[in-house]
Each structure stands twice: as structure tokens, then as C-alpha cells.
Motif scaffolding. Structure first.
Motif: not given
Length: 644
Positions: A68-70, A81-83, A88-89
Motif C-alpha cells: 500500500f502506497n499512501g 478507508i483507502a487502506l 480487503v480488496s
């Protein structure tokens, strides 16, 4: 070829040791949640370590590794929400069989919807721990939204608000309200069930570029991570510069009282989240030399060359004990590369030359090292493209660029002289190199001066300054020596920063005089006798050169370099008083600091010039957009004439 600045799985820094240690730690207790920090300054190689971790976990079927790249998600969505949705996605994408477990998947996504409601609510109060609203809060939100239907002006359309209400109601379930801890536990349990159904024994999330995010995004991402901290079989590896995260925490909590120690609070916040910190160490001199050798050899040979791979293996052996050896010496280099050694010989020469100063100047930062080398290679190729590549030797260009980057004052002193020298040389630099090469000391010079048979010789102010500056002497001793080298092609190829062939070229031998006037106050005070020897045209040229360099800085809040020299020049050449006053009158009144009102009286003597200065002080005392200048001018005017 230009060195790329992207993260890489090719380890030139022996950081694979850190990656393998982290992997071993992660795998030692897969059922236990853990948060690991990979810390280091900007450009230290944190992203590359994450790439190595991801690569090292590729063939483990029971492990799911997500990245994950914030920074990339900044501005698109609430970071929490994005993380969470990203995790989950990513799980759903890599375990497509989960789509058959409709109830488990739906349960987890319903929990995520609570976060979305918090975002949509705008002013809705949420918990500081997770950002998840309680059921009572959501029911209250529904009631407030329904009441808004009577006043459509509060939202764009009735259709929009109706849709929002339906979405909210779709999340609510006819069950008894739960308190916040129960909601947190429910989310973790639902997520844990999902991992079980996916056959994932350990989920590892790699979080990168968090220190590039704005403070709010960084904190929201960390808060989302906290939601998973106690979820079984879930691990996070967070790459971030601790200083930037601490800054984000302080910005996010601006109302912390000084007595609480905002810095301590920020550090404690990070330490509570990061259970196991790893810090990437800066490169030492030997490591920098090895790194430079590998980078430049990769340019000459190509990173896919089989001999280059052998060189990397040899380098790793040296990196195991950098305190023992001096890097990749010629024997190791030739043994690893064989017939390719001659093709990449420049890499070895340059690494010996650049290593010591690059290690110190860049503080061992790999990205800074790469940027220096990229500029070096780009300038060489520019010279080739413009038709004077044969006049540029990489070792000479590299040495000059070291001075340009890390000792800029020295570089400018050399450049101003060499640019107008008929052979492009700097005689004082050659004198410095000669004295250092032969070991002549100042003590020897003093003995020569005291000898009745020897002619007296004293160093110029610039040469004396260089001899007494350790970093300048260290730089001068680097190979190759610049004695007899025409430096003009090298100065021309550095025109991307400053043109040394413009107005300075008309100064001729006066360029050295101009440089002296930019020395310290005690130095310039001793120049008055020398300045009195100038004829008027020469004095005019020197004044204009000094004035031009002062103005080019564009910063007048504090006294610019060269002002003290300008005063001494006017005292030695009174005919320049009018030019000095023209210069003072042209300064922007709204940008000048209080320094500008004092010191001129020792140089302004004539009645006409004195009257002009008094008038100028009067105008400064009436400015309305610079209270500091106004006050300083008023104070100067109120002093007795003898005190000015």
C-alpha cells in the motif's frame, strides 16, 4: 544511461540483510500480530527494502503480501478507508475463491461502510481510536438527513439526499446497539474469519511512502493500522522517516501544551504503534566507494551483464566487513569482471576519487549519491552532444563538481579567476596543490620570509584562507590535480547553474580584486591601500561587479556579502560616492533590513553626497510597508551627527 531513482530488488547496499531479518521475524510467529518499522532518511533505501521483502515472500503460498502506497492515494479518499478497503480488496483479488463466501465478505464490507458514513457525515463525531461511529450516531444521522428533505436548499437535490439515506439505512441492522469496543472487536473478528476462509495463515501489509504524505493523511493511515494491530495473523511493515512522522503527529495535535512535551508525545505515539523498529544505517566511506563503483560499472556494462552480477557478488563479500577493507580494489575488480574490467575502469577510478567526500557531503545517503552521479554523467553527455566532449575528462569534472556541491565558495573563487585567465587556469589553486604535494608548510614559508638571502613571499588572502581550511586542502589533494588544466570547458558545462563567462569576463585581472571584496570584515579592511592604486576606469569596473553580485542575491533582509568590501572601496575611491548612493536608492524599501541605514557615513564625506544620504534616510523613515526599516532610519536620524 542515467541512474534510475526507483526502488529496486537488486541490492547494491547489502540491505538484503535487513529484509531477510524482517522476513525471518515475520515468519517466526505468524499467528501473532506485529508492526515493524523500516526507518531511514529520505533516499536511504526504505522502498527497496520493502521490494526485497515482497520478493522474498513471493513463493510462500500460505502468506498473502500486499503493498500500500499512501502517497498515491492522497487526495482521492479518506486515508483510513483507502487502506482498509485496499487490504480487503487485495485479499479478494489474490484469493478469488472468497467470492463464494458471500456472508463473510458482506460482513467485512458492512463494517467498512461505517467508516464511509463518518466521512460522509462531515461534522459527525467519531472515536479518536478508529474513526468508527456508533450505531446510535448513525441512527441520529439518518434522522437529521430525513429532516433535511423539507429543505432541499441544504443539499444539491432531493434525489441525492434520498440516496444517502438509503445507503445509511442499508448499513443498519435490527440488532441492539453496541458500544465502541464491541464494534472494534466485531470488525477484527469478521476480518479474521475472512482470512481463515481464504486459507491465509499470515497477511503482511507493506506500507510505503508514508513520510511523503501530508500530516493528516499520514495520521489517518496510522490510525487505520491501529485497527489491525491486535488482529491475529496480520502484520504491517511501515517504511517511514521517523522525523517526518513525528512532525505529522505534532501538526495533527497542535493544541498540545508545551508542558506535555509535544516532541516526546509524537515519539511515544510512533513507538506505541511500531513494535519493532529497524533503521537503515547511512553509508560509510568504504560503503560509499563500493556503491559508486557498482553504480558506474552498471552504467558502463549494463545491469544485465553477467560479469556485472559477479562484481555485485564480490562487492557483497566486501560489504560484510567494511571496517576491514577499503572497498573494491583493482585486483578484486579485475578478477570479477575479467575482460570487461577495462571497459568499466572509469568506475573504479571515480569511486576512489569521489568516495571520501561523497560519503561526508551526502551523509551517506544513497539517493543523494545517485543524484550527484546523474548530474555528472548528464553534463559529460551534454559536452559530447555540443561537440567538446574530448575536452572533458570525467575525473576532472567530478572533482570540480565536488567543490561546486559541497564547497561552493571555493568553486566560485576558482571559477571567477579561471573563466578570464588566458589559459583557463587558477594560479592560486596551482600554488595550493604544489604546496600540499611537496609538503611545504606555512612554517617553511615563515622561515623563508625570515631568511635574509631569500626573497620575501606572502600568500594572497584567498590562498592563505584555503591553506587554513581543512576541507579545501582535502579536496585539493584528491586526484587528479588540476595544475595546468584548462578549466573553461568544465565551467562552461556547469552553466546550468551559473554563467561564469558573462559580465565577469570583462574584468580581467580585476576579478581577483572583486573576490577579495567579498571576504570577511577584517580581510577587506586591509585592502584599502591596494584599492587606492586602481585607476578610475578600473575602480568603476570593480564597483559595478561588486554591486551586480550583491543585487543578484535578491535577499536584502540581512546584510549581503560584499557590503563591507563596497564601503572600503568607496573610502579608497571617493569618486564612487555618487555610484554608491545610486545603488542605495535603487534597493527595494519593502525588502531591506535595518542593516541598510548604518555604516555608510565612514565612506560618504562630500557635502553633496552627505545631503543625499540624509535625504535617503528621511525617505526610509517614512516608509509604511517596512516598520523595521522605518524604526532603524528614525533612530539613525535622531543621533547627533558625530555619532552617525
Amino acid at each position: 544511461m542515467i541512474l534510475t531513482d526507483n526502488e529496486t530488488k537488486v541490492d547494491l547496499l547489502n540491505n538484503e540483510a535487513i529484509a531477510s531479518t524482517i522476513i525471518e521475524l515475520l515468519r517466526s510467529r505468524p499467528n501473532h500480530p506485529v508492526t515493524i518499522g523500516v526507518h531511514g532518511d529520505w533516499g536511504a533505501g526504505k522502498s527497496s527494502v520493502l521490494e526485497m521483502i515482497e520478493s522474498g515472500l513471493d513463493d510462500k503460498g500460505d502468506i498473502l503480501c500486499l503493498k500500500f502506497n499512501g502517497w498515491r492515494f492522497q487526495g482521492f479518499e479518506d486515508a483510513k478507508i483507502a487502506l482498509i478497503e485496499g487490504i480487503v480488496s487485495g485479499l479478494m483479488k489474490k484469493r478469488p475463491a472468497l467470492k463464494k463466501s458471500a456472508s463473510s465478505v458482506k460482513d467485512v464490507f458492512n463494517r467498512i461502510d461505517w467508516l464511509k458514513l463518518a466521512k460522509r457525515a462531515g461534522g459527525l463525531a467519531v472515536t479518536s481510536f478508529t474513526g468508527i461511529p456508533t450505531v446510535d450516531q448513525v441512527q441520529s444521522l439518518v434522522g437529521s438527513l430525513e429532516s433535511m428533505l423539507d429543505d432541499p436548499s441544504k443539499i444539491a437535490t432531493k434525489e441525492n439526499i434520498s440516496k444517502a439515506i438509503n445507503e445509511v439505512k442499508g448499513v443498519l441492522k435490527p440488532e441492539k446497539p453496541k458500544n465502541v469496543p464491541e464494534e472494534i472487536e466485531a470488525f477484527r473478528k469478521a476480518f479474521d474469519d475472512l482470512l481463515k476462509e481464504a486459507g491465509v495463515k499470515q497477511l503482511i501489509v507493506l506500507v510505503d511512502d508514508l513520510d511523503r504524505c501530508l500530516p493528516d493523511t499520514a495520521i489517518e493511515t496510522l490510525e487505520a493500522i491501529r485497527l489491525f494491530v491486535f488482529t491475529a495473523r496480520t502484520a504491517f511493515v511501515v517504511a517511514a522517516d521517523e522525523a517526518m512522522i513525528e512532525y505529522s503527529v505534532r501538526k495533527h495535535f497542535p493544541d498540545l501544551a508545551d508542558s506535555t512535551g509535544s516532541r516526546d508525545y509524537a515519539r511515544n505515539y510512533l513507538e506505541k504503534l511500531i513494535q519493532v523498529p529497524f533503521r537503515i544505517p547511512a553509508l560509510g566511506e568504504t560503503e560509499t566507494r563500493i556503491y559508486v563503483t557498482l553504480l558506474l560499472a552498471g552504467v558502463d556494462l549494463g545491469e544485465e551483464d553477467k560479469d556485472y552480477a559477479k562484481l555485485i557478488s564480490a562487492a557483497r563479500e566486501q560489504l560484510k566487513r567494511p571496517w576491514v577493507g577499503e572497498g573494491l580494489d583493482a585486483a578484486i575488480f579485475r578478477d570479477a569482471l575479467g575482460d570487461s574490467a577495462e571497459k568499466a575502469n572509469n568506475a573504479l577510478v571515480l569511486s576512489d576519487q569521489l568516495g571520501p567526500i561523497l560519503a561526508s557531503g551526502t551523509k551517506g545517503n544513497p539517493r543523494q549519491v545517485k543524484r550527484f552521479l546523474n548530474t555528472l554523467l548528464l553534463r559529460e553527455r551534454t559536452a559530447v552532444a555540443r561537440g567538446f566532449g574530448e575536452d572533458i575528462k570525467l575525473p576532472v569534472l567530478a572533482k570540480l563538481m565536488l567543490a561546486e556541491r559541497f564547497i561552493p565558495k571555493l568553486f566560485e573563487q576558482i571559477a571567477y579567476v579561471a573563466a578570464i585567465h588566458p589559459k583557463g587556469q587558477c594560479e592560486e589553486l596551482e600554488q595550493l596543490e604544489a604546496s600540499l604535494k611537496t609538503g611545504n608548510s606555512e612554517e617553511q614559508s615563515d622561515n623563508d620570509d625570515n631568511s635574509s638571502d631569500a626573497p620575501t613571499h606572502r600568500d594572497s588572502a584567498v590562498l592563505a584562507e584555503w591553506k587554513n581550511t581543512e576541507v579545501v586542502c582535502d579536496w585539493a589533494l584528491l586526484t587528479p590535480l588540476l595544475m595546468g588544466v584548462d578549466l573553461r570547458p568544465y565551467l562552461f558545462v556547469t552553466k546550468d547553474k551559473k554563467d561564469y563567462f558573462g559580465p565577469v569576463s570583462v574584468l580581467g585581472h580585476l576579478s581577483a580584486v572583486v573576490d577579495k571584496l567579498f571576504g570577511g570584515k577584517m580581510v577587506v579592511q586591509g585592502l584599502e591601500a591596494e584599492l587606492k592604486q586602481l585607476v578610475q576606469p578600473e575602480a568603476d569596473k570593480v564597483f559595478e561587479a561588486v554591486r551586480s553580485r550583491i543585487v543578484s542575491t535578491g535577499d536584502f533582509n540581512t546584510k549581503p556579502d560584499g557590503i563591507e568590501g563596497l564601503i572600503v572601496l568607496i573610502k579608497a575611491q571617493p569618486n564612487l560616492q555618487s555610484s554608491l548612493l545610486d545603488f542605495l536608492e535603487s534597493l527595494p524599501k519593502d525588502k531591506c533590513g535595518p542593516w541598510v541605514v548604518g555604516g555608510w557615513q565612514s565612506a560618504i564625506k562630500g557635502p553633496e553626497s552627505t545631503a543625499r544620504l540624509a535625504s535617503l534616510l528621511g525617505s526610509w523613515s517614512k516608509v509604511t510597508n517596512n516598520p523595521i526599516l522605518k524604526t532603524a532610519a528614525e533612530k539613525t536620524l535622531s543621533q547627533p551627527k558625530g555619532g552617525r
